[in-house]
Design a protein around this motif. Structure first.
Motif, PDB file in Angstrom:
ATOM      1  N   SER A  24       0.800  -1.143  -0.064  1.00  0.00           N
ATOM      2  CA  SER A  24       0.042  -0.027  -0.012  1.00  0.00           C
ATOM      3  C   SER A  24       0.785   1.255  -0.021  1.00  0.00           C
ATOM      4  CB  SER A  24      -0.838   0.005   1.302  1.00  0.00           C
ATOM      5  OG  SER A  24      -0.409   0.015   2.275  1.00  0.00           O
ATOM      6  N   ILE A  25       0.218   2.432  -0.509  1.00  0.00           N
ATOM      7  CA  ILE A  25       0.683   3.786  -0.497  1.00  0.00           C
ATOM      8  C   ILE A  25      -0.246   4.904  -0.302  1.00  0.00           C
ATOM      9  CG2 ILE A  25       0.474   3.860  -3.031  1.00  0.00           C
ATOM     10  CD1 ILE A  25       3.510   4.895  -3.128  1.00  0.00           C
ATOM     11  N   MET A  26       0.387   6.089   0.251  1.00  0.00           N
ATOM     12  CA  MET A  26      -0.580   6.888   0.479  1.00  0.00           C
ATOM     13  C   MET A  26       0.082   8.186   0.598  1.00  0.00           C
ATOM     14  SD  MET A  26      -2.782   7.256   4.219  1.00  0.00           S
ATOM     15  CE  MET A  26      -4.196   8.533   4.305  1.00  0.00           C
ATOM     16  N   ASN A  27      -0.580   9.260  -0.072  1.00  0.00           N
ATOM     17  CA  ASN A  27      -0.337  10.711  -0.186  1.00  0.00           C
ATOM     18  C   ASN A  27      -0.930  11.504   0.992  1.00  0.00           C
ATOM     19  OD1 ASN A  27       0.241  13.190  -1.095  1.00  0.00           O
ATOM     20  ND2 ASN A  27       0.052  12.707  -3.158  1.00  0.00           N
TER      21      ASN A  27
ATOM     22  N   ALA B  20      -3.915   0.174  -2.645  1.00  0.00           N
ATOM     23  CA  ALA B  20      -3.313  -0.863  -1.936  1.00  0.00           C
ATOM     24  C   ALA B  20      -3.856  -2.214  -2.749  1.00  0.00           C
ATOM     25  CB  ALA B  20      -4.098  -1.198  -0.684  1.00  0.00           C
ATOM     26  N   VAL B  21      -2.918  -3.291  -2.902  1.00  0.00           N
ATOM     27  CA  VAL B  21      -3.244  -4.388  -3.479  1.00  0.00           C
ATOM     28  C   VAL B  21      -2.850  -5.562  -2.651  1.00  0.00           C
ATOM     29  CG1 VAL B  21      -2.820  -3.608  -5.746  1.00  0.00           C
ATOM     30  CG2 VAL B  21      -0.880  -4.606  -4.632  1.00  0.00           C
TER      31      VAL B  21
ATOM     32  N   LYS C  39       4.442  -0.621  -7.042  1.00  0.00           N
ATOM     33  CA  LYS C  39       4.269   0.359  -8.105  1.00  0.00           C
ATOM     34  C   LYS C  39       2.627  -0.033  -8.540  1.00  0.00           C
ATOM     35  CE  LYS C  39       8.838   0.386 -10.137  1.00  0.00           C
ATOM     36  NZ  LYS C  39       8.826   1.924 -10.233  1.00  0.00           N
ATOM     37  N   LEU C  40       2.139  -1.235  -8.516  1.00  0.00           N
ATOM     38  CA  LEU C  40       0.819  -1.487  -8.795  1.00  0.00           C
ATOM     39  C   LEU C  40      -0.183  -0.583  -7.831  1.00  0.00           C
ATOM     40  CD1 LEU C  40      -1.222  -3.127 -10.473  1.00  0.00           C
ATOM     41  CD2 LEU C  40      -0.977  -5.165  -8.916  1.00  0.00           C
ATOM     42  N   ALA C  41       0.216  -0.793  -6.297  1.00  0.00           N
ATOM     43  CA  ALA C  41      -0.431   0.021  -5.493  1.00  0.00           C
ATOM     44  C   ALA C  41      -0.621   1.425  -5.740  1.00  0.00           C
ATOM     45  CB  ALA C  41       0.200  -0.173  -4.016  1.00  0.00           C
TER      46      ALA C  41
END
Length: 308
Positions: free
Chosen positions: A80-83, A91-92, A103-105
């Motif tokens: 997951s990643i968040m700005n 998220a995946v 990168k997909l997240a």
């Protein structure tokens, strides 16, 4: 704003001497890549994605090509990643046959109206986005095959899950515009059930980012982290006026006393302060700020070098 990036390579109960230097170099390399992105004007999101990609590509870490195996001997990965600027997130979970779940997240975050895709849906989206598919065996290391065999032999005699020290990789960053971000990626738990999802792709547990507070990325026993929402709990303590160290100590201590869950967390706040804290035996980490790179693995260990 002076940019900052902090990375972790997962909690661990033991890192063998022959692996320790490889782990140290890997974590330093990830922090350096993330910091250079920030120094060149890249965003906090760019920096955490770049740093985590380095770790996903390093077989020493439990993410990407170093992911541990599930009960069937397969790799299933979460990220997951968040700005922190607008609280957008991607998220995946349970993804296979791609090199870089982070990168997909990010593509989920930026190219869809959703926050979270899983399994076949995530795979279909990856194909639509042109994400390269790789053979499943490319993600499997000989070390993780042996670790799965060992875990199956020892099942029933090992420590309870809440006491396992488990691997994840992650990064937090503050860019020159004052934006924060986090990214977290993992292969999960050795010998896990097919379809098991831990904390790493879950916003608030595996990580959180808010420009008004800061950013956090966690590692450790996923089920325990999920139950206490470790990342958001820690940032709540920061909101209440605690220092980063105090906030991490409080939240990790609560998880350990309430659930016997061990873990670790890296943090950066909106002013550029940073902290690392863990209750597992060790946690590889590195932080870059003001042209200095700090890193460590064992408790009470920290070295500092000048960055080029």
């Amino acid at each position: 704003m002076n940019p900052v990036v902090v990375v972790h390579g997962g909690g661990a109960s033991n890192i063998s001497k022959d692996r320790k230097e490889c782990v140290r170099q890997g974590i330093m390399r990830a922090a350096t890549v993330g910091y250079n992105i920030l120094k060149e004007g890249g965003s906090a999101v760019d920096a955490v994605e770049g740093a985590v990609t380095v770790l996903e590509n390093d077989p020493e870490f439990n993410a990407g090509c170093g992911s541990v195996l599930n009960v069937n001997g397969d790799v299933e990965m979460d990220a997951s990643i968040m700005n922190g600027r607008d609280l957008s997130t991607g998220a995946v979970s349970a993804v296979r046959c791609i090199a870089n779940p982070i990168k997909l997240a990010r593509l989920v975050m930026e190219e869809t109206s959703h926050c979270f895709l899983t399994d076949r849906g995530a795979t279909k989206f990856a194909v639509a986005m042109g994400v390269p598919q790789i053979p499943a065996e490319k993600l499997i290391t000989e070390r993780n095959i042996k670790n799965l065999e060992k875990d199956k032999r020892e099942k029933g005699t090992q420590k309870p899950d809440g006491e396992k020290n488990l691997g994840t990789v992650g990064a937090v960053a503050l860019d020159c515009k004052g934006n924060v971000a986090y990214a977290t990626s993992t292969g999960g738990i050795i010998n896990k059930m097919v379809g098991r999802v831990g904390d790493s792709p879950c916003v608030g547990s595996g990580g959180y980012a808010d420009n008004n507070i800061g950013a956090a990325s966690t590692t450790g026993h996923g089920e325990s982290i999920l139950k206490v929402n470790l990342a958001r709990l820690t940032l709540f303590h920061v909101e209440q006026g605690k220092t980063l160290e105090e906030a991490a100590t409080l939240s990790l201590g609560y998880m350990k006393s309430r659930l016997r869950g061990l873990g670790g967390i890296i943090l950066v706040d909106k002013t550029g302060n940073w902290a690392v804290k863990w209750t597992s035996t060790c946690m590889p980490w590195a932080a870059a700020k003001d042209g200095k790179l700090h890193c460590g693995i064992e408790r009470d260990e920290s070295t500092t070098v000048d960055l080029p």
